[in-house]
Design a protein around this motif. Sequence first.
Motif, PDB file in Angstrom:
ATOM      1  N   GLY A   1     -16.276  -4.902   0.363  1.00 33.96           N
ATOM      2  CA  GLY A   1     -14.921  -5.387   0.124  1.00 33.96           C
ATOM      3  C   GLY A   1     -14.090  -5.337   1.382  1.00 33.96           C
ATOM      4  O   GLY A   1     -14.590  -5.173   2.484  1.00 33.96           O
ATOM      5  N   HIS A   2     -12.773  -5.447   1.198  1.00 32.58           N
ATOM      6  CA  HIS A   2     -11.867  -5.470   2.328  1.00 32.58           C
ATOM      7  C   HIS A   2     -11.161  -4.129   2.451  1.00 32.58           C
ATOM      8  O   HIS A   2     -11.075  -3.349   1.519  1.00 32.58           O
ATOM      9  N   SER A   3     -10.623  -3.870   3.617  1.00 29.21           N
ATOM     10  CA  SER A   3     -10.114  -2.547   3.917  1.00 29.21           C
ATOM     11  C   SER A   3      -8.918  -2.172   3.074  1.00 29.21           C
ATOM     12  O   SER A   3      -8.178  -3.005   2.602  1.00 29.21           O
ATOM     13  N   GLN A   4      -8.759  -0.855   2.888  1.00 28.93           N
ATOM     14  CA  GLN A   4      -7.628  -0.308   2.180  1.00 28.93           C
ATOM     15  C   GLN A   4      -6.908   0.647   3.115  1.00 28.93           C
ATOM     16  O   GLN A   4      -7.495   1.287   3.971  1.00 28.93           O
ATOM     17  N   THR A   5      -5.604   0.761   2.926  1.00 33.71           N
ATOM     18  CA  THR A   5      -4.832   1.730   3.682  1.00 33.71           C
ATOM     19  C   THR A   5      -4.052   2.564   2.695  1.00 33.71           C
ATOM     20  O   THR A   5      -4.080   2.335   1.500  1.00 33.71           O
ATOM     21  N   SER A   6      -3.315   3.554   3.186  1.00 33.41           N
ATOM     22  CA  SER A   6      -2.540   4.417   2.311  1.00 33.41           C
ATOM     23  C   SER A   6      -1.051   4.102   2.390  1.00 33.41           C
ATOM     24  O   SER A   6      -0.215   4.946   2.104  1.00 33.41           O
ATOM     25  N   THR A   7      -0.705   2.913   2.787  1.00 33.94           N
ATOM     26  CA  THR A   7       0.692   2.502   2.844  1.00 33.94           C
ATOM     27  C   THR A   7       0.988   1.551   1.700  1.00 33.94           C
ATOM     28  O   THR A   7       0.385   0.505   1.582  1.00 33.94           O
ATOM     29  N   LEU A   8       1.933   1.936   0.832  1.00 33.86           N
ATOM     30  CA  LEU A   8       2.211   1.146  -0.349  1.00 33.86           C
ATOM     31  C   LEU A   8       3.165   0.006  -0.048  1.00 33.86           C
ATOM     32  O   LEU A   8       4.037   0.105   0.798  1.00 33.86           O
ATOM     33  N   HIS A   9       2.985  -1.116  -0.770  1.00 34.54           N
ATOM     34  CA  HIS A   9       3.957  -2.197  -0.715  1.00 34.54           C
ATOM     35  C   HIS A   9       5.245  -1.743  -1.379  1.00 34.54           C
ATOM     36  O   HIS A   9       5.295  -0.709  -2.032  1.00 34.54           O
ATOM     37  N   ASP A  10       6.276  -2.542  -1.277  1.00 34.03           N
ATOM     38  CA  ASP A  10       7.515  -2.187  -1.941  1.00 34.03           C
ATOM     39  C   ASP A  10       7.471  -2.510  -3.430  1.00 34.03           C
ATOM     40  O   ASP A  10       8.459  -2.360  -4.134  1.00 34.03           O
ATOM     41  N   LYS A  11       6.327  -2.981  -3.936  1.00 33.19           N
ATOM     42  CA  LYS A  11       6.175  -3.241  -5.355  1.00 33.19           C
ATOM     43  C   LYS A  11       6.250  -1.948  -6.142  1.00 33.19           C
ATOM     44  O   LYS A  11       6.732  -1.909  -7.259  1.00 33.19           O
ATOM     45  N   LEU A  12       5.750  -0.869  -5.582  1.00 37.37           N
ATOM     46  CA  LEU A  12       5.895   0.453  -6.155  1.00 37.37           C
ATOM     47  C   LEU A  12       6.733   1.290  -5.199  1.00 37.37           C
ATOM     48  O   LEU A  12       6.804   0.997  -4.009  1.00 37.37           O
ATOM     49  N   THR A  13       7.346   2.338  -5.709  1.00 33.30           N
ATOM     50  CA  THR A  13       8.285   3.104  -4.890  1.00 33.30           C
ATOM     51  C   THR A  13       7.589   4.039  -3.913  1.00 33.30           C
ATOM     52  O   THR A  13       8.178   4.447  -2.918  1.00 33.30           O
ATOM     53  N   GLY A  14       6.332   4.417  -4.213  1.00 30.45           N
ATOM     54  CA  GLY A  14       5.662   5.433  -3.416  1.00 30.45           C
ATOM     55  C   GLY A  14       5.871   6.816  -3.982  1.00 30.45           C
ATOM     56  O   GLY A  14       5.205   7.764  -3.581  1.00 30.45           O
ATOM     57  N   ASN A  15       6.795   6.953  -4.944  1.00 26.81           N
ATOM     58  CA  ASN A  15       6.982   8.213  -5.664  1.00 26.81           C
ATOM     59  C   ASN A  15       6.059   8.177  -6.868  1.00 26.81           C
ATOM     60  O   ASN A  15       6.307   7.454  -7.838  1.00 26.81           O
ATOM     61  N   LEU A  16       4.995   8.949  -6.809  1.00 26.59           N
ATOM     62  CA  LEU A  16       3.936   8.841  -7.793  1.00 26.59           C
ATOM     63  C   LEU A  16       4.443   9.081  -9.211  1.00 26.59           C
ATOM     64  O   LEU A  16       4.104   8.337 -10.143  1.00 26.59           O
TER      65      LEU A  16
ATOM     66  N   THR B   1      -5.031  -5.273   0.449  1.00 27.01           N
ATOM     67  CA  THR B   1      -4.240  -6.233   1.222  1.00 27.01           C
ATOM     68  C   THR B   1      -4.806  -7.647   1.217  1.00 27.01           C
ATOM     69  O   THR B   1      -4.301  -8.517   1.922  1.00 27.01           O
ATOM     70  N   SER B   2      -5.873  -7.883   0.462  1.00 28.23           N
ATOM     71  CA  SER B   2      -6.471  -9.214   0.384  1.00 28.23           C
ATOM     72  C   SER B   2      -6.637  -9.610  -1.076  1.00 28.23           C
ATOM     73  O   SER B   2      -6.836  -8.752  -1.948  1.00 28.23           O
ATOM     74  N   GLU B   3      -6.570 -10.906  -1.351  1.00 34.23           N
ATOM     75  CA  GLU B   3      -6.815 -11.398  -2.699  1.00 34.23           C
ATOM     76  C   GLU B   3      -8.303 -11.615  -2.967  1.00 34.23           C
ATOM     77  O   GLU B   3      -8.683 -12.000  -4.069  1.00 34.23           O
ATOM     78  N   LYS B   4      -9.134 -11.355  -1.957  1.00 32.55           N
ATOM     79  CA  LYS B   4     -10.571 -11.544  -2.112  1.00 32.55           C
ATOM     80  C   LYS B   4     -11.188 -10.315  -2.765  1.00 32.55           C
ATOM     81  O   LYS B   4     -11.911  -9.541  -2.145  1.00 32.55           O
ATOM     82  N   ASN B   5     -10.860 -10.124  -4.023  1.00 35.38           N
ATOM     83  CA  ASN B   5     -11.417  -9.043  -4.817  1.00 35.38           C
ATOM     84  C   ASN B   5     -11.538  -9.524  -6.255  1.00 35.38           C
ATOM     85  O   ASN B   5     -11.094 -10.617  -6.595  1.00 35.38           O
ATOM     86  N   ALA B   6     -12.146  -8.736  -7.105  1.00 37.56           N
ATOM     87  CA  ALA B   6     -12.443  -9.172  -8.470  1.00 37.56           C
ATOM     88  C   ALA B   6     -11.203  -9.432  -9.310  1.00 37.56           C
ATOM     89  O   ALA B   6     -11.271 -10.150 -10.311  1.00 37.56           O
ATOM     90  N   LEU B   7     -10.059  -8.876  -8.913  1.00 36.63           N
ATOM     91  CA  LEU B   7      -8.816  -9.100  -9.647  1.00 36.63           C
ATOM     92  C   LEU B   7      -8.040 -10.306  -9.130  1.00 36.63           C
ATOM     93  O   LEU B   7      -7.031 -10.699  -9.718  1.00 36.63           O
ATOM     94  N   LYS B   8      -8.470 -10.867  -8.002  1.00 38.03           N
ATOM     95  CA  LYS B   8      -7.872 -12.070  -7.424  1.00 38.03           C
ATOM     96  C   LYS B   8      -6.378 -11.891  -7.123  1.00 38.03           C
ATOM     97  O   LYS B   8      -5.573 -12.800  -7.309  1.00 38.03           O
ATOM     98  N   SER B   9      -6.021 -10.713  -6.652  1.00 39.23           N
ATOM     99  CA  SER B   9      -4.637 -10.442  -6.291  1.00 39.23           C
ATOM    100  C   SER B   9      -4.587  -9.252  -5.346  1.00 39.23           C
ATOM    101  O   SER B   9      -5.435  -8.350  -5.420  1.00 39.23           O
ATOM    102  N   LYS B  10      -3.603  -9.252  -4.471  1.00 40.12           N
ATOM    103  CA  LYS B  10      -3.288  -8.022  -3.745  1.00 40.12           C
ATOM    104  C   LYS B  10      -2.725  -7.037  -4.771  1.00 40.12           C
ATOM    105  O   LYS B  10      -2.092  -7.447  -5.748  1.00 40.12           O
ATOM    106  N   TRP B  11      -2.960  -5.760  -4.549  1.00 40.37           N
ATOM    107  CA  TRP B  11      -2.379  -4.784  -5.477  1.00 40.37           C
ATOM    108  C   TRP B  11      -2.272  -3.412  -4.833  1.00 40.37           C
ATOM    109  O   TRP B  11      -2.942  -3.111  -3.840  1.00 40.37           O
TER     110      TRP B  11
END
Length: 248
Positions: free
Chosen positions: A18-33, A172-182
Motif C-alpha cells: 500500500g501507500h505510506s502512512q504518517t501520524s499527522t491527522l487531517h483537519d477532518k478530525l481534531t486530533g483529540n482522541l 494520504t492516497s485514494e489508492k486503497n480498498a476504501l477508495k478515499s483518503k482517511w
Amino acid sequence: MKRIPYLILLLMFLTSCGHSQTSTLHDKLTGNLKSDLKLLLPNGTIEVDIMDGVRQDPRQVELSKKLQSSVKQNYVWFVDYMKTVPQGQPMPYHVNLGLTKEEYAELMGYMDNIEVVSTGAEEISIQTKDDVIHFKSRGKLSLLDSLKIDLKNNIVLFGRLKLPFGDNLDITSEKNALKSKWTGYSWVLEEPKDFDPDKLKDLNNLKMKQYKLILGKLEKTGKTYMSLKGREIENGARTVDFEIPVLW
C-alpha cells in the motif's frame, strides 16, 4: 481447525504494497482522541454496511492464483525474500514468483484497484457509560458485543484481551480498498511483539496472536469506517480468524 496456509503470508505481502502512512491527522478530525471517538461513535442505533466483500478483476484473480501456486512451491525461499523488502515497500519482481515481469507489473497495478464492497446491512447499538463505549449487534456482527473502548485509559477491551493504543493513521492516497483518503486511529495487540519471520518456516510449531481495531473517517464521504480483526495460531493451526469491517 485449519493449518495456516502460505496464503496468510501472501496476504501479508499484498497488503504491505500500500501507500505510506504518517501520524499527522487531517483537519477532518481534531486530533483529540477522546473527542474524536465520541464524534465517530455517537450514542444510538445506526445501520451499517458490512464491508466484507471484495471487487476484483478476473484477470487479477488469475494472476494471483499463479503467484500463490509458485509461493507454495518456493515457500522457504519466499519467507527469506520477504525479509529483504523494506517495511511499506512493494516486493520486487523475482522469477520464483511464478510470473513474467510483465504479469507481475500487471498484478501490482491491480492492487491499486481492489475495492471492498458491502455484502449486507445490520444495526449496531452504541452506548457510552462512565467513559466506556459499548457495542451491541447480532448476526455477522455479534462479536462486537464483546468489544469496549475505554476512553479514560485509551485501551480497547475485547473479552479478556486488552489492546493498547497503536497509532494515529493518515492515509494520504485514494489508492486503497476504501477508495478515499482517511484519518483515524488503531489499537493493536500482538504476541510475540517482536516476531521472528524465520519462525514462519516451521508452520507446525508456529504460535502467534494478533488483534486490531481501526476507526477512521473517510475524507470523500465523511463516513465512519471500523474494522475489528482477530487471528490466533497455535502449533500451525488457526484457532481464531475473523474480520468485521463496517461503514456508516
